[in-house]
Scaffold this active site. Structure first.
Site, PDB file in Angstrom:
ATOM      1  N   ASP A  10     -11.012  -4.652  -2.860  1.00 38.94           N
ATOM      2  CA  ASP A  10      -9.852  -5.535  -2.852  1.00 38.94           C
ATOM      3  C   ASP A  10      -8.649  -4.775  -3.414  1.00 38.94           C
ATOM      4  O   ASP A  10      -8.798  -3.723  -4.051  1.00 38.94           O
ATOM      5  CB  ASP A  10     -10.161  -6.766  -3.706  1.00 38.94           C
ATOM      6  CG  ASP A  10      -8.977  -7.694  -3.838  1.00 38.94           C
ATOM      7  OD1 ASP A  10      -8.432  -8.098  -2.802  1.00 38.94           O
ATOM      8  OD2 ASP A  10      -8.583  -7.991  -4.987  1.00 38.94           O
ATOM      9  N   ASP A  12      -4.877  -6.387  -4.658  1.00 32.37           N
ATOM     10  CA  ASP A  12      -4.115  -7.011  -5.744  1.00 32.37           C
ATOM     11  C   ASP A  12      -5.067  -7.612  -6.778  1.00 32.37           C
ATOM     12  O   ASP A  12      -5.921  -8.437  -6.459  1.00 32.37           O
ATOM     13  CB  ASP A  12      -3.192  -8.096  -5.193  1.00 32.37           C
ATOM     14  CG  ASP A  12      -2.051  -8.425  -6.146  1.00 32.37           C
ATOM     15  OD1 ASP A  12      -1.997  -7.825  -7.237  1.00 32.37           O
ATOM     16  OD2 ASP A  12      -1.221  -9.273  -5.801  1.00 32.37           O
TER      17      ASP A  12
END
Length: 262
Positions: A10, A12
């Site tokens: 991932d 952010d």
């Protein structure tokens, strides 16, 4: 702990926060590159191209290439290639990243009798777009959504996410979409296809139980929750979503994991 052949990462809250890199994540990425361990950055963001995401990471001092990024727009195009022939008509609600991927996949973007309606984040969404999409779906067009995120974090707080637009189209058309983004398994399956790895060989790393970790569970891949972003340790019991591993930071987890590589 097992040895993994690749990683799905991932962005952010995991690699950076806002416009600032997470120092522990920078060190972790250096270790992956040093050992030539393959990885993909996995993002629900459909609005931009993989190359733009890579340039943003480069601007934070994190080496990245477009080929190391996998977006929900890419997943949507892959899904459509499995379902429809090249040249099929697609009505797209979305921004440049989605439009670019669909055009590169050989689809005709049109509002006239489309074979499918694809909905991604669109900050110029209008009633007219809603009406076109709903009519097409009611007339038999497939309904595909890049993701169902209700909210989108910004520097000014939470803004409506793509899930808000998807909900409007679903209500107007009386149809629920196929969703390709996290936490649904399609984007993970396609990323594995791109890496050429099996589910048992991959670790999915993220900061959000409801998207990243749930995507791991739904896809049958191991997951690591890092407490550098959205979710907390208390959330695990509260929502009964359990990662394979959890760590305060990526360097903390790497220190426990790296002995298995020697």
């Amino acid at each position: 702990m097992k040895r993994y052949k690749g990683f799905l990462l991932d962005l952010d809250g995991t690699i950076y926060r806002g416009n600032e890199p997470i120092p522990e994540a920078v060190v972790f990425m250096e270790q992956l590159r040093k050992r030539n361990i393959p990885y993909l950055f996995l993002t629900n963001n459909s609005s931009t191209s993989p190359e733009h995401v890579a340039r943003r990471l480069e601007g934070m001092g994190i080496p990245a290439k477009g080929e190391e990024v996998y977006t929900t727009s890419m997943a949507a195009a892959t899904y459509l290639r499995d379902q429809l022939p090249q040249g099929a008509a697609i009505y797209a609600i979305g921004e440049q990243g989605l439009v670019q991927e669909l055009e590169q996949a050989g689809y005709q973007l049109t509002a006239a009798q489309p074979d499918a309606v694809v909905v991604g984040i669109d900050r110029s969404f209008t009633y007219e777009k809603l009406a076109i999409a709903a009519k097409a779906i009611r007339q038999g067009a497939r309904f595909l959504a890049t993701n169902n995120d209700a909210a989108l974090p910004t520097e000014h707080g939470l803004a409506p996410g793509n899930g808000s637009i998807v909900a409007a189209v679903a209500v107007a058309s009386g149809t629920e979409p196929v969703v390709v983004g996290k936490p649904e398994p399609l984007i993970v399956d396609y990323a594995l296809r791109k890496l050429g790895l099996d589910k048992n060989d991959i670790l999915l790393i993220g900061d959000n139980l409801h998207t990243d970790i749930l995507a791991g569970r739904n896809s049958g891949v191991d997951s690591l929750l890092v407490y550098t972003g959205y979710s907390t340790a208390a959330d695990i019991e509260r929502f009964c979503i359990h990662p394979t591993y959890e760590a305060d930071s990526l360097t903390q987890w790497w220190e426990a994991y790296s002995p298995f590589l020697d």
